[in-house]
Design a protein around this motif. Structure first.
Motif, PDB file in Angstrom:
ATOM      1  N   GLU A 315       0.837  -1.210   0.000  1.00 19.20           N
ATOM      2  CA  GLU A 315       0.000   0.000   0.000  1.00 19.20           C
ATOM      3  C   GLU A 315       0.869   1.256   0.000  1.00 19.20           C
ATOM      4  OE1 GLU A 315      -3.965   1.967   0.675  1.00 19.20           O
ATOM      5  OE2 GLU A 315      -3.170   0.221  -0.370  1.00 19.20           O
ATOM      6  N   HIS A 316       1.936   1.238   0.793  1.00 19.74           N
ATOM      7  CA  HIS A 316       2.878   2.358   0.845  1.00 19.74           C
ATOM      8  C   HIS A 316       3.464   2.628  -0.546  1.00 19.74           C
ATOM      9  CE1 HIS A 316       6.684   4.446   1.801  1.00 19.74           C
ATOM     10  NE2 HIS A 316       7.300   3.464   1.173  1.00 19.74           N
ATOM     11  N   THR A 317       3.825   1.556  -1.247  1.00 23.38           N
ATOM     12  CA  THR A 317       4.421   1.680  -2.575  1.00 23.38           C
ATOM     13  C   THR A 317       3.441   2.305  -3.565  1.00 23.38           C
ATOM     14  OG1 THR A 317       5.867  -0.229  -2.192  1.00 23.38           O
ATOM     15  CG2 THR A 317       5.442   0.377  -4.483  1.00 23.38           C
ATOM     16  N   ILE A 318       2.215   1.806  -3.576  1.00 21.75           N
ATOM     17  CA  ILE A 318       1.223   2.313  -4.531  1.00 21.75           C
ATOM     18  C   ILE A 318       0.850   3.759  -4.211  1.00 21.75           C
ATOM     19  CG2 ILE A 318      -1.146   2.010  -5.365  1.00 21.75           C
ATOM     20  CD1 ILE A 318      -0.715  -1.029  -5.060  1.00 21.75           C
ATOM     21  N   ARG A 319       0.784   4.103  -2.930  1.00 18.14           N
ATOM     22  CA  ARG A 319       0.491   5.496  -2.563  1.00 18.14           C
ATOM     23  C   ARG A 319       1.642   6.424  -2.970  1.00 18.14           C
ATOM     24  NH1 ARG A 319      -3.647   6.706   1.480  1.00 18.14           N
ATOM     25  NH2 ARG A 319      -5.039   4.900   1.566  1.00 18.14           N
ATOM     26  N   ALA A 320       2.863   5.920  -2.914  1.00 14.35           N
ATOM     27  CA  ALA A 320       4.006   6.722  -3.360  1.00 14.35           C
ATOM     28  C   ALA A 320       3.892   7.012  -4.858  1.00 14.35           C
ATOM     29  CB  ALA A 320       5.314   5.995  -3.059  1.00 14.35           C
ATOM     30  N   ILE A 321       3.450   6.024  -5.629  1.00 11.38           N
ATOM     31  CA  ILE A 321       3.242   6.217  -7.063  1.00 11.38           C
ATOM     32  C   ILE A 321       2.141   7.255  -7.312  1.00 11.38           C
ATOM     33  CG2 ILE A 321       2.383   5.061  -9.162  1.00 11.38           C
ATOM     34  CD1 ILE A 321       3.907   2.532  -8.123  1.00 11.38           C
ATOM     35  N   ALA A 322       1.103   7.230  -6.480  1.00  9.87           N
ATOM     36  CA  ALA A 322       0.030   8.227  -6.607  1.00  9.87           C
ATOM     37  C   ALA A 322       0.577   9.640  -6.381  1.00  9.87           C
ATOM     38  CB  ALA A 322      -1.085   7.921  -5.607  1.00  9.87           C
ATOM     39  N   ILE A 323       1.485   9.790  -5.413  1.00  8.96           N
ATOM     40  CA  ILE A 323       2.059  11.108  -5.121  1.00  8.96           C
ATOM     41  C   ILE A 323       2.944  11.576  -6.277  1.00  8.96           C
ATOM     42  CG2 ILE A 323       3.683  12.329  -3.608  1.00  8.96           C
ATOM     43  CD1 ILE A 323       2.518  10.640  -1.291  1.00  8.96           C
ATOM     44  N   LEU A 324       3.729  10.655  -6.861  1.00  2.00           N
ATOM     45  CA  LEU A 324       4.564  11.020  -8.008  1.00  2.00           C
ATOM     46  C   LEU A 324       3.682  11.526  -9.159  1.00  2.00           C
ATOM     47  CD1 LEU A 324       7.166  11.204  -9.614  1.00  2.00           C
ATOM     48  CD2 LEU A 324       7.020   8.747 -10.059  1.00  2.00           C
ATOM     49  N   ARG A 325       2.560  10.856  -9.380  1.00  3.14           N
ATOM     50  CA  ARG A 325       1.649  11.289 -10.459  1.00  3.14           C
ATOM     51  C   ARG A 325       1.074  12.678 -10.147  1.00  3.14           C
ATOM     52  NH1 ARG A 325       0.894  12.792 -14.290  1.00  3.14           N
ATOM     53  NH2 ARG A 325      -0.800  12.538 -15.762  1.00  3.14           N
ATOM     54  N   GLN A 326       0.792  12.950  -8.854  1.00  4.84           N
ATOM     55  CA  GLN A 326       0.299  14.281  -8.466  1.00  4.84           C
ATOM     56  C   GLN A 326       1.362  15.351  -8.720  1.00  4.84           C
ATOM     57  OE1 GLN A 326      -0.880  13.099  -4.373  1.00  4.84           O
ATOM     58  NE2 GLN A 326      -2.839  14.043  -4.840  1.00  4.84           N
ATOM     59  N   ILE A 327       2.627  15.016  -8.455  1.00  5.15           N
ATOM     60  CA  ILE A 327       3.721  15.963  -8.724  1.00  5.15           C
ATOM     61  C   ILE A 327       3.773  16.264 -10.223  1.00  5.15           C
ATOM     62  CG2 ILE A 327       6.226  16.290  -8.706  1.00  5.15           C
ATOM     63  CD1 ILE A 327       6.311  14.515  -6.179  1.00  5.15           C
ATOM     64  N   GLU A 328       3.683  15.215 -11.041  1.00  5.73           N
ATOM     65  CA  GLU A 328       3.704  15.391 -12.500  1.00  5.73           C
ATOM     66  C   GLU A 328       2.565  16.284 -12.979  1.00  5.73           C
ATOM     67  OE1 GLU A 328       5.379  12.322 -15.587  1.00  5.73           O
ATOM     68  OE2 GLU A 328       3.820  11.421 -14.366  1.00  5.73           O
ATOM     69  N   ASP A 329       1.403  16.117 -12.352  1.00 10.99           N
ATOM     70  CA  ASP A 329       0.216  16.882 -12.749  1.00 10.99           C
ATOM     71  C   ASP A 329       0.259  18.327 -12.255  1.00 10.99           C
ATOM     72  OD1 ASP A 329      -1.294  15.439 -14.420  1.00 10.99           O
ATOM     73  OD2 ASP A 329      -2.774  14.765 -12.963  1.00 10.99           O
ATOM     74  N   GLY A 330       1.252  18.640 -11.405  1.00  9.99           N
ATOM     75  CA  GLY A 330       1.347  19.986 -10.861  1.00  9.99           C
ATOM     76  C   GLY A 330       0.435  20.236  -9.677  1.00  9.99           C
ATOM     77  N   GLN A 331      -0.166  19.159  -9.131  1.00 12.18           N
ATOM     78  CA  GLN A 331      -1.110  19.318  -8.014  1.00 12.18           C
ATOM     79  C   GLN A 331      -0.408  19.688  -6.712  1.00 12.18           C
ATOM     80  OE1 GLN A 331      -3.847  15.966  -7.634  1.00 12.18           O
ATOM     81  NE2 GLN A 331      -3.668  15.539  -9.820  1.00 12.18           N
ATOM     82  N   LEU A 332       0.895  19.409  -6.615  1.00 11.89           N
ATOM     83  CA  LEU A 332       1.628  19.661  -5.369  1.00 11.89           C
ATOM     84  C   LEU A 332       2.645  20.794  -5.537  1.00 11.89           C
ATOM     85  CD1 LEU A 332       2.221  15.955  -4.239  1.00 11.89           C
ATOM     86  CD2 LEU A 332       0.338  17.466  -3.642  1.00 11.89           C
ATOM     87  N   ARG A 333       2.392  21.663  -6.496  1.00 13.58           N
ATOM     88  CA  ARG A 333       3.333  22.743  -6.787  1.00 13.58           C
ATOM     89  C   ARG A 333       3.620  23.615  -5.569  1.00 13.58           C
ATOM     90  NH1 ARG A 333       4.899  24.608 -11.595  1.00 13.58           N
ATOM     91  NH2 ARG A 333       3.198  23.501 -12.647  1.00 13.58           N
ATOM     92  N   ALA A 334       2.582  23.885  -4.780  1.00 15.87           N
ATOM     93  CA  ALA A 334       2.755  24.765  -3.618  1.00 15.87           C
ATOM     94  C   ALA A 334       3.690  24.146  -2.584  1.00 15.87           C
ATOM     95  CB  ALA A 334       1.397  25.066  -2.986  1.00 15.87           C
ATOM     96  N   ASP A 335       3.587  22.824  -2.380  1.00 17.49           N
ATOM     97  CA  ASP A 335       4.412  22.143  -1.375  1.00 17.49           C
ATOM     98  C   ASP A 335       5.764  21.701  -1.937  1.00 17.49           C
ATOM     99  OD1 ASP A 335       2.462  22.320   0.644  1.00 17.49           O
ATOM    100  OD2 ASP A 335       1.409  20.589  -0.191  1.00 17.49           O
ATOM    101  N   LEU A 336       5.795  21.345  -3.218  1.00 12.57           N
ATOM    102  CA  LEU A 336       7.005  20.776  -3.816  1.00 12.57           C
ATOM    103  C   LEU A 336       7.354  21.501  -5.114  1.00 12.57           C
ATOM    104  CD1 LEU A 336       5.992  17.018  -3.348  1.00 12.57           C
ATOM    105  CD2 LEU A 336       7.526  18.331  -1.889  1.00 12.57           C
ATOM    106  N   PRO A 337       7.703  22.771  -5.027  1.00  7.04           N
ATOM    107  CA  PRO A 337       7.958  23.547  -6.260  1.00  7.04           C
ATOM    108  C   PRO A 337       9.145  23.028  -7.063  1.00  7.04           C
ATOM    109  CG  PRO A 337       8.602  24.805  -4.307  1.00  7.04           C
ATOM    110  CD  PRO A 337       7.856  23.597  -3.817  1.00  7.04           C
ATOM    111  N   LEU A 338      10.227  22.619  -6.382  1.00  6.21           N
ATOM    112  CA  LEU A 338      11.418  22.164  -7.097  1.00  6.21           C
ATOM    113  C   LEU A 338      11.139  20.854  -7.841  1.00  6.21           C
ATOM    114  CD1 LEU A 338      14.376  22.496  -7.848  1.00  6.21           C
ATOM    115  CD2 LEU A 338      14.982  21.348  -5.702  1.00  6.21           C
ATOM    116  N   ALA A 339      10.526  19.887  -7.146  1.00  3.24           N
ATOM    117  CA  ALA A 339      10.209  18.601  -7.785  1.00  3.24           C
ATOM    118  C   ALA A 339       9.273  18.816  -8.972  1.00  3.24           C
ATOM    119  CB  ALA A 339       9.577  17.657  -6.767  1.00  3.24           C
TER     120      ALA A 339
END
Length: 424
Positions: A315-339
């Protein structure tokens, strides 16, 4: 209360009359509404206690895959079919005898866990907290072995039971819902839409269905194609199709695992620009992911008895993949601007997604899991169809994925040499 009413003492004829009138005046014609209400109640409960069956401290009664899900299944079956167990749904062809055995086995296990939990705490405690897990594991006969603690083996058994409950309730409730769904107020003319197809599957509503329930037995690669198509078109999967998937799992063998086309489909699912984590979750719940990647199957339901990880390893692994996809989509720009800025510049998305899938795959085998995982990665990457340079990158990432956190948490960041060593 009326649904579960049974005669304890008194006039048997009056009790029978009550039950007959109850079914005639209360139940008849209201099956769809009851199913809808119970499923809505279940969803609300899951949200309240944590919408995952892989929590570190699960709720045995109210949690996802817990006893209340089995109760819900029993209530719905009783409301629709009568009786006190799932025997009548078996007789009607809604579920198989194997499903009935799963229901009874899961119920017996979860009840045993809950009884031990109550006896141990001396109160109606339903959260399986870290402090009681080792004692309950010992009481239920789970012993520590060379590479795994007894408590970790016990909790893996719990998570697998919860997954069985989830699969069973999803298939049965969705089938009942389909069988008793309410008619739409406006009946649109049917111009052959019901027979619409995509990639060899039927589309019924927004669900992928089968013409031939033996399709997966005859063409095992369709097991991968099903999830690939669902992701590509944003479709759900019909419960009867999921049941057919479960029956065809033995067809996922070495030949299919080494099939280049099957691995192409899998890699496209993993690196999808839509919802890779959602599709991987479906595959994991259905048992397909662990069969297609047996090394991943070994970490399904695996927990570590500490407070650092909130979820099981899979579950941890799959949730990590979900977060990477959110970074790609720009959904976490405010928290992770560099990534967010760096992701579009990647030379290989595939290498990063595969590395994330495999980063903890070496856990539970003894030794340093990063090093074990790197060996596994070197074996799997060529099979998935990665180029040699992508394979080297994945192996390096898996081998060193703990370096940044180890440096951050255990080294003096004020020392310039610490930073220089890390950069090198």
């Amino acid at each position: 209360a009326l649904l579960e009413a049974r005669l304890l003492w008194g006039d048997g004829a009056a009790g029978t009359d009550l039950q007959e009138r109850y079914r005639k005046e209360i139940v008849h014609g209201h099956e769809a509404a009851f199913i809808e209400a119970k499923l809505a109640e279940r969803d609300e409960r899951h949200q309240r206690v944590g919408d995952s069956r892989y929590l570190l401290e699960p709720n045995v009664k109210e949690g996802k895959g817990g006893l209340r899900d089995l109760h819900t299944l029993g209530w719905i079956a009783r409301f629709v079919y009568g009786g006190t167990d799932l025997v009548k749904p078996v007789q009607s062809g809604l579920i198989t005898r194997r499903d009935l055995s799963t229901f009874r086995r899961s119920r017996a296990f979860l009840l045993a866990v809950r009884c031990h939990l109550h006896w141990l705490t001396g109160r109606a405690e339903d959260r399986l907290t870290l402090d009681v897990q080792p004692e309950i594991a010992a009481r239920m006969g789970f012993r520590t072995r060379t590479r795994s603690m007894g408590v970790e083996r016990f909790m893996k058994r719990y998570y697998l039971a919860a997954r069985e409950v989830g699969n069973l309730t999803r298939i049965v409730c969705a089938a009942l819902e389909e069988q008793h769904r309410r008619r739409p107020k406006l009946a649109l003319p049917r111009f052959g839409f019901a027979r619409k197809r995509v990639d060899g599957f039927l589309i019924q509503g927004n669900r992928l269905a089968l013409d031939d329930p033996k399709l997966f037995q005859q063409e095992p690669i369709k097991l991968l194609q099903l999830f690939h198509t669902a992701d590509a078109h944003g479709l759900d999967i019909h419960p009867a199709t999921l049941a057919a998937v479960g029956q065809a799992l033995p067809r996922i063998d070495a030949q299919l695992r080494n099939d280049p086309e099957a691995n192409r489909l899998f890699l496209e699912i993993l690196t999808s620009r839509k919802d890779p984590a959602g599709t991987l979750t479906r595959m994991n719940e259905a048992g397909v992911l662990g069969r297609f990647v047996p090394d991943f199957g070994r970490i399904v339901g695996q927990m570590q008895h500490n407070l650092y990880h909130v979820y099981t390893t899979d579950e941890h692994t799959i949730r990590a993949i979900a977060i990477l996809r959110q970074i790609e989509d720009g959904q976490l720009r405010a928290d992770l601007p560099l990534a967010t800025e760096l992701v579009p510049k990647l030379l290989s998305r595939r290498a990063l997604y595969v590395a994330l899938l495999l980063h903890d795959i070496g856990k539970g085998r003894g030794g340093r899991h990063a090093e074990v995982g790197a060996v596994i990665a070197r074996k799997l990457c060529p099979r998935f169809g990665l180029l040699p340079e992508e394979t080297e990158t994945v192996v390096w990432l898996v081998a060193h994925h703990l370096l940044m956190s180890d440096t951050a948490f255990r080294r003096d960041l004020e020392d310039p040499k610490t930073i220089q060593d890390f950069v090198e």
